[in-house]
Design a protein around this motif. Structure first.
Motif, PDB file in Angstrom:
ATOM      1  N   ASP A  53       2.007  -0.633   1.430  1.00 28.76           N
ATOM      2  CA  ASP A  53       1.573  -0.474   0.735  1.00 28.76           C
ATOM      3  C   ASP A  53       0.695  -2.331   0.763  1.00 28.76           C
ATOM      4  OD1 ASP A  53       1.669   1.794   0.247  1.00 28.76           O
ATOM      5  OD2 ASP A  53       3.631   1.331  -1.217  1.00 28.76           O
ATOM      6  N   LYS A  65      -7.401  -0.613  -1.240  1.00 36.10           N
ATOM      7  CA  LYS A  65      -4.897  -0.584  -1.389  1.00 36.10           C
ATOM      8  C   LYS A  65      -5.558   0.463  -0.032  1.00 36.10           C
ATOM      9  CE  LYS A  65      -3.351  -1.773  -6.311  1.00 36.10           C
ATOM     10  NZ  LYS A  65      -3.135  -1.577  -6.575  1.00 36.10           N
ATOM     11  N   TYR A  66      -6.024  -0.571   1.062  1.00 34.20           N
ATOM     12  CA  TYR A  66      -5.933   0.661   1.727  1.00 34.20           C
ATOM     13  C   TYR A  66      -4.637   1.371   2.595  1.00 34.20           C
ATOM     14  CZ  TYR A  66      -6.128  -3.123   5.340  1.00 34.20           C
ATOM     15  OH  TYR A  66      -5.861  -4.692   5.836  1.00 34.20           O
ATOM     16  N   THR A  68      -1.357   2.159   1.259  1.00 28.10           N
ATOM     17  CA  THR A  68      -1.347   3.112   0.267  1.00 28.10           C
ATOM     18  C   THR A  68      -1.921   3.830   1.415  1.00 28.10           C
ATOM     19  OG1 THR A  68      -0.972   2.224  -1.466  1.00 28.10           O
ATOM     20  CG2 THR A  68      -1.031   3.991  -1.788  1.00 28.10           C
ATOM     21  N   PHE A  69      -3.249   4.543   1.301  1.00 32.81           N
ATOM     22  CA  PHE A  69      -3.851   5.219   2.459  1.00 32.81           C
ATOM     23  C   PHE A  69      -2.814   5.162   3.602  1.00 32.81           C
ATOM     24  CE2 PHE A  69      -6.276   6.766   5.632  1.00 32.81           C
ATOM     25  CZ  PHE A  69      -6.609   7.505   5.114  1.00 32.81           C
ATOM     26  N   VAL A  70      -2.897   3.941   4.898  1.00 32.61           N
ATOM     27  CA  VAL A  70      -1.881   4.506   5.881  1.00 32.61           C
ATOM     28  C   VAL A  70      -0.496   4.602   5.634  1.00 32.61           C
ATOM     29  CG1 VAL A  70      -1.345   3.012   7.453  1.00 32.61           C
ATOM     30  CG2 VAL A  70      -3.680   2.373   6.941  1.00 32.61           C
ATOM     31  N   THR A  71       0.342   4.056   4.515  1.00 33.90           N
ATOM     32  CA  THR A  71       1.380   4.747   4.594  1.00 33.90           C
ATOM     33  C   THR A  71       1.533   6.136   4.999  1.00 33.90           C
ATOM     34  OG1 THR A  71       2.305   2.519   3.445  1.00 33.90           O
ATOM     35  CG2 THR A  71       3.487   5.152   3.003  1.00 33.90           C
ATOM     36  N   ALA A  72       0.171   6.694   3.379  1.00 33.12           N
ATOM     37  CA  ALA A  72       0.488   8.228   3.210  1.00 33.12           C
ATOM     38  C   ALA A  72      -0.045   8.934   4.689  1.00 33.12           C
ATOM     39  CB  ALA A  72      -0.482   8.573   2.235  1.00 33.12           C
ATOM     40  N   VAL A  73      -1.452   8.206   5.263  1.00 25.36           N
ATOM     41  CA  VAL A  73      -1.238   9.270   6.472  1.00 25.36           C
ATOM     42  C   VAL A  73       0.024   9.102   7.740  1.00 25.36           C
ATOM     43  CG1 VAL A  73      -2.654   9.153   8.511  1.00 25.36           C
ATOM     44  CG2 VAL A  73      -4.046   8.115   6.301  1.00 25.36           C
TER      45      VAL A  73
END
Length: 132
Positions: A53, A65-66, A68-73
């Motif tokens: 994050d 905030k990319y 957060t996207f990486v963490t979700a993936v």
């Protein structure tokens, strides 16, 4: 009208769907606990941080905030792999073990004269024309 509604609710597929939703909701807690308490700390020990994050991009004064996207993936991939390896594969193994595939009768038989494969119901060989 109430009889039709009762029949609709008590049909097998509606009840199966309701049970699946309830079991899925309960199973979500188990998978989340496994991911958050076991897999993410192991990933954090290997990578350094299990949470990305902190990754933020700045474009013309705005923040993207990319991380957060990486963490979700990553969380999705972890949950999908846990479900596959701990639920799908053991279930497939058990189904194969308790429900072996049915024996399929052969569709052909060898001709006793020319050894060619002919249909089971054939009364004459299509290759050597001998009666079988």
């Amino acid at each position: 009208m109430l009889k039709g509604f009762r029949d609709f609710i008590l049909r097998g597929n509606v009840m199966d769907l309701a049970v699946a939703v309830i079991i899925g909701a309960a199973f979500t807690g188990i998978i989340t606990a496994l991911t958050a308490n076991i897999i993410n700390p192991l990933l954090g020990a290997i990578v350094g941080k299990p949470n990305f994050d902190y990754l933020i991009g700045h474009v013309h004064g705005g923040e993207i905030k990319y991380g957060t996207f990486v963490t979700a993936v990553i969380n999705f991939l972890l949950i999908a792999s846990v479900v596959y390896f701990f639920l799908v594969i053991p279930t497939q193994y058990l189904l194969k073990r308790f429900n072996p595939p049915a024996e399929v009768p052969p569709a052909t038989k060898p001709c006793p004269y020319c050894i060619s494969d002919i249909p089971i119901a054939a009364t004459r060989c299509k290759f050597c024309t001998q009666p079988v």
